[in-house]
Design a protein around this motif. Structure first.
Motif, PDB file in Angstrom:
ATOM      1  N   ILE A 283      -2.825  -6.055  46.859  1.00  0.00           N
ATOM      2  CA  ILE A 283      -2.552  -4.176  46.933  1.00  0.00           C
ATOM      3  C   ILE A 283      -2.905  -4.553  48.436  1.00  0.00           C
ATOM      4  O   ILE A 283      -3.591  -3.097  49.501  1.00  0.00           O
ATOM      5  CB  ILE A 283      -3.908  -4.300  46.199  1.00  0.00           C
ATOM      6  N   GLN A 284      -2.991  -5.199  49.230  1.00  0.00           N
ATOM      7  CA  GLN A 284      -3.431  -5.312  51.155  1.00  0.00           C
ATOM      8  C   GLN A 284      -1.995  -4.712  51.377  1.00  0.00           C
ATOM      9  O   GLN A 284      -2.515  -3.988  52.895  1.00  0.00           O
ATOM     10  CB  GLN A 284      -3.186  -6.304  51.404  1.00  0.00           C
ATOM     11  N   ASN A 285      -1.307  -5.041  51.176  1.00  0.00           N
ATOM     12  CA  ASN A 285       0.317  -4.663  52.630  1.00  0.00           C
ATOM     13  C   ASN A 285       1.356  -3.583  51.094  1.00  0.00           C
ATOM     14  O   ASN A 285       1.987  -3.541  51.045  1.00  0.00           O
ATOM     15  CB  ASN A 285       1.091  -5.567  51.943  1.00  0.00           C
ATOM     16  N   ARG A 286       0.400  -3.334  49.909  1.00  0.00           N
ATOM     17  CA  ARG A 286       0.976  -1.940  48.776  1.00  0.00           C
ATOM     18  C   ARG A 286       0.393  -0.550  49.906  1.00  0.00           C
ATOM     19  O   ARG A 286      -0.152  -0.565  48.993  1.00  0.00           O
ATOM     20  CB  ARG A 286       1.616  -2.134  47.529  1.00  0.00           C
ATOM     21  N   ALA A 294      -5.586  -1.376  47.912  1.00  0.00           N
ATOM     22  CA  ALA A 294      -6.743  -1.538  48.718  1.00  0.00           C
ATOM     23  C   ALA A 294      -7.553  -0.409  48.696  1.00  0.00           C
ATOM     24  O   ALA A 294      -8.685  -0.561  48.153  1.00  0.00           O
ATOM     25  CB  ALA A 294      -6.901  -2.615  49.530  1.00  0.00           C
ATOM     26  N   GLU A 295      -7.588   0.520  48.882  1.00  0.00           N
ATOM     27  CA  GLU A 295      -8.129   2.224  49.506  1.00  0.00           C
ATOM     28  C   GLU A 295      -7.986   3.570  48.912  1.00  0.00           C
ATOM     29  O   GLU A 295      -9.073   4.075  48.601  1.00  0.00           O
ATOM     30  CB  GLU A 295      -7.089   2.602  51.138  1.00  0.00           C
ATOM     31  N   GLN A 296      -7.163   3.055  47.713  1.00  0.00           N
ATOM     32  CA  GLN A 296      -6.970   3.989  46.555  1.00  0.00           C
ATOM     33  C   GLN A 296      -8.355   3.471  45.117  1.00  0.00           C
ATOM     34  O   GLN A 296      -8.775   2.653  44.842  1.00  0.00           O
ATOM     35  CB  GLN A 296      -6.108   3.529  46.264  1.00  0.00           C
ATOM     36  N   GLY A 297      -9.399   4.524  45.240  1.00  0.00           N
ATOM     37  CA  GLY A 297     -10.363   4.351  43.950  1.00  0.00           C
ATOM     38  C   GLY A 297     -10.127   4.029  43.281  1.00  0.00           C
ATOM     39  O   GLY A 297     -11.112   3.042  42.792  1.00  0.00           O
ATOM     40  N   VAL A 298      -8.924   4.506  42.541  1.00  0.00           N
ATOM     41  CA  VAL A 298      -8.453   3.758  40.318  1.00  0.00           C
ATOM     42  C   VAL A 298      -8.260   1.906  41.267  1.00  0.00           C
ATOM     43  O   VAL A 298      -8.739   1.525  39.784  1.00  0.00           O
ATOM     44  CB  VAL A 298      -7.429   4.337  40.109  1.00  0.00           C
ATOM     45  N   ILE A 355      -1.033  -6.719  36.940  1.00  0.00           N
ATOM     46  CA  ILE A 355       0.747  -6.042  36.246  1.00  0.00           C
ATOM     47  C   ILE A 355       0.703  -4.927  37.098  1.00  0.00           C
ATOM     48  O   ILE A 355       1.484  -4.776  37.321  1.00  0.00           O
ATOM     49  CB  ILE A 355       0.836  -6.722  34.595  1.00  0.00           C
ATOM     50  N   GLN A 356      -0.875  -4.137  36.331  1.00  0.00           N
ATOM     51  CA  GLN A 356      -0.139  -2.640  37.018  1.00  0.00           C
ATOM     52  C   GLN A 356       0.364  -2.308  38.882  1.00  0.00           C
ATOM     53  O   GLN A 356       0.975  -2.036  39.296  1.00  0.00           O
ATOM     54  CB  GLN A 356      -1.226  -1.647  35.829  1.00  0.00           C
ATOM     55  N   ALA A 357      -1.028  -3.485  39.108  1.00  0.00           N
ATOM     56  CA  ALA A 357      -1.106  -3.363  40.919  1.00  0.00           C
ATOM     57  C   ALA A 357       0.153  -3.660  40.607  1.00  0.00           C
ATOM     58  O   ALA A 357       1.032  -3.497  42.590  1.00  0.00           O
ATOM     59  CB  ALA A 357      -1.849  -3.789  41.211  1.00  0.00           C
ATOM     60  N   PHE A 358       1.404  -4.798  40.674  1.00  0.00           N
ATOM     61  CA  PHE A 358       2.252  -5.803  41.468  1.00  0.00           C
ATOM     62  C   PHE A 358       3.391  -4.301  41.282  1.00  0.00           C
ATOM     63  O   PHE A 358       4.817  -4.341  41.245  1.00  0.00           O
ATOM     64  CB  PHE A 358       2.582  -6.507  40.332  1.00  0.00           C
TER      65      PHE A 358
END
Length: 414
Positions: A283-286, A294-298, A355-358
């Protein structure tokens, strides 16, 4: 309960983590490449595995699961917990350290209940990592969550036993190094319910033993380990192959499954930790829609919930390990049942978030998440489905109130 680790365990944790970083994680891709390069995925074991095993043995990271100083590292369940968790971060790691199911359970059975001859012939080569084994209990035509339902027969005939039955999910039987099966069947259908079953050692090269097929798990064949459906047709083995004695099969199974269940939970915590680590890195580089994940609340909520759930499962697992060490597996059965219900569901939730984050790549083989998820899902069934454990927890929770209610009723009627 003091969950601080001793200097010995801390040293093993440090050594094990370093070994994983330097050898196991880089070896995962090599393992798959070597496996896929073979004519069939069942032809042989990728050479990297034996190389890693030799290194682990040389480093003293071997048979850590056995609490018996004679055969293993002499660690308690509580001491072994963080080490097993680290191994659970990789699908291939447990075998590297000779701490992989079903061999661990089978070695524990032989160490606790085996005869001197059985230990010499089968336990020693298993402890040395020279052979593999499988455990044949589950049957396709029986509700095997209740082991008393099994129909495989083990009949005495002079100096031999004759085994007839059909088993499946005999994990490890596909491995070319798998030489022995522990088969559970009925020796006396007329005995009391929990004394009808026995366990017997059946070499896989015995006439009448036939591996019918290898069963995939969500499309994964788990080669060269695999999960086999096996037919035992008029298989004759010497009478001395019976383990402990006739009618002891159910008792052995209960003794075997206690440590096996907690080991699964320890490894699942490791799998969840690796998934959360991968999620946090990803989440650091997407940055969809111009804002890093990384800045999204969910996404932050996913991270927080995952950390909370992992810590809860770990603490409950450590408590179960502590209870097993201090009061024994039978008294600790409620704690064992609780972790067996909690840990797989926790791991599935954490891995699913990763998985969802990827995104799409999360369900591919480019990362270990899909494989870890598939493995975790099977563990809601293996060693007893969630529903059986939840029922046991409820019965143990309700029992004191039933007894108290009966006492109160007697007082009222006097």
């Amino acid at each position: 309960m003091d969950f601080d680790y001793s200097p010995k365990v801390k040293a093993l944790i440090s050594k094990l983590e370093r070994f994983m970083e330097e050898n196991v994680y880089p070896g995962e891709k090599i393992f798959e490449e070597q496996l896929n390069a073979q004519e069939t995925r069942w032809a042989a074991v990728p050479p990297i595995m034996e190389e890693l095993k030799a290194k682990a043995k040389q480093d003293g990271l071997w048979n850590l699961f056995l609490p018996d100083n004679e055969y293993g590292a002499g660690l308690s369940n509580l001491e072994y917990a963080p080490l097993c968790e680290i191994m659970g971060r990789s699908i291939i790691a447990p075998e590297v350290f000779n701490c992989n199911a079903p061999d661990t359970g089978n070695m524990e059975v032989l160490a606790r209940y085996g005869s001197d001859e059985q230990k010499e012939k089968w336990l020693k080569p298993l402890l040395n990592g020279e052979i593999r084994s499988c455990f044949s209990m589950t049957e396709p035509d029986a509700a095997s969550s209740d082991a008393t339902n099994i129909s495989c027969s083990i009949v005495r005939d002079g100096d031999e036993y004759i085994v007839n039955g059909r088993k499946w999910w005999s994990s490890g039987a596909g491995d070319p190094r798998c030489k022995i099966a522990i088969v559970m069947g009925k020796t006396n259908p007329d005995a009391p319910r929990h004394e009808q079953q026995s366990m017997i050692l059946v070499p896989l090269d015995t006439p009448g033993v036939k591996i019918e097929r290898m069963l995939p798990v969500f499309g994964y064949d788990d080669a060269p380990h695999g999960h086999a459906e096996i037919t035992y047709e008029n298989v004759r083995v010497p009478a001395e192959n019976i383990i402990w004695g006739e009618g002891k099969g159910f008792a052995i199974a209960q003794g075997r499954l206690g440590p096996g269940r907690i080991h699964h939970c320890m490894r699942l915590i490791g799998a969840a930790e690796r998934a959360l680590e991968l999620l946090c890195k990803r989440i650091q580089n997407r940055a969809p829609f111009g804002k890093p994940l990384a800045e999204q609340g969910v996404i932050r909520q996913w991270v927080a919930e995952s950390r909370i759930e992992i810590e809860q499962a770990r603490l409950l697992t450590l408590k179960a390990a502590y209870r097993m060490d201090t009061v024994g597996n039978k008294v600790a059965r409620k704690e064992i049942a609780m972790i067996k219900a909690v840990a797989p569901r926790m791991a599935l939730a954490v891995i699913d978030r990763a998985i969802q984050a990827f995104g799409g790549v999360g369900v591919s083989d480019d990362f270990p998440l899909a494989r870890l998820w598939a493995n975790a899902r099977t563990l809601r069934l293996a060693d007893g489905p969630d529903e059986v454990h939840l029922d046991q927890i409820a019965r143990l929770e309700i029992k004191p109130y039933q007894e108290r209610g009966s006492a109160d009723e007697r007082v009222r009627t006097v």
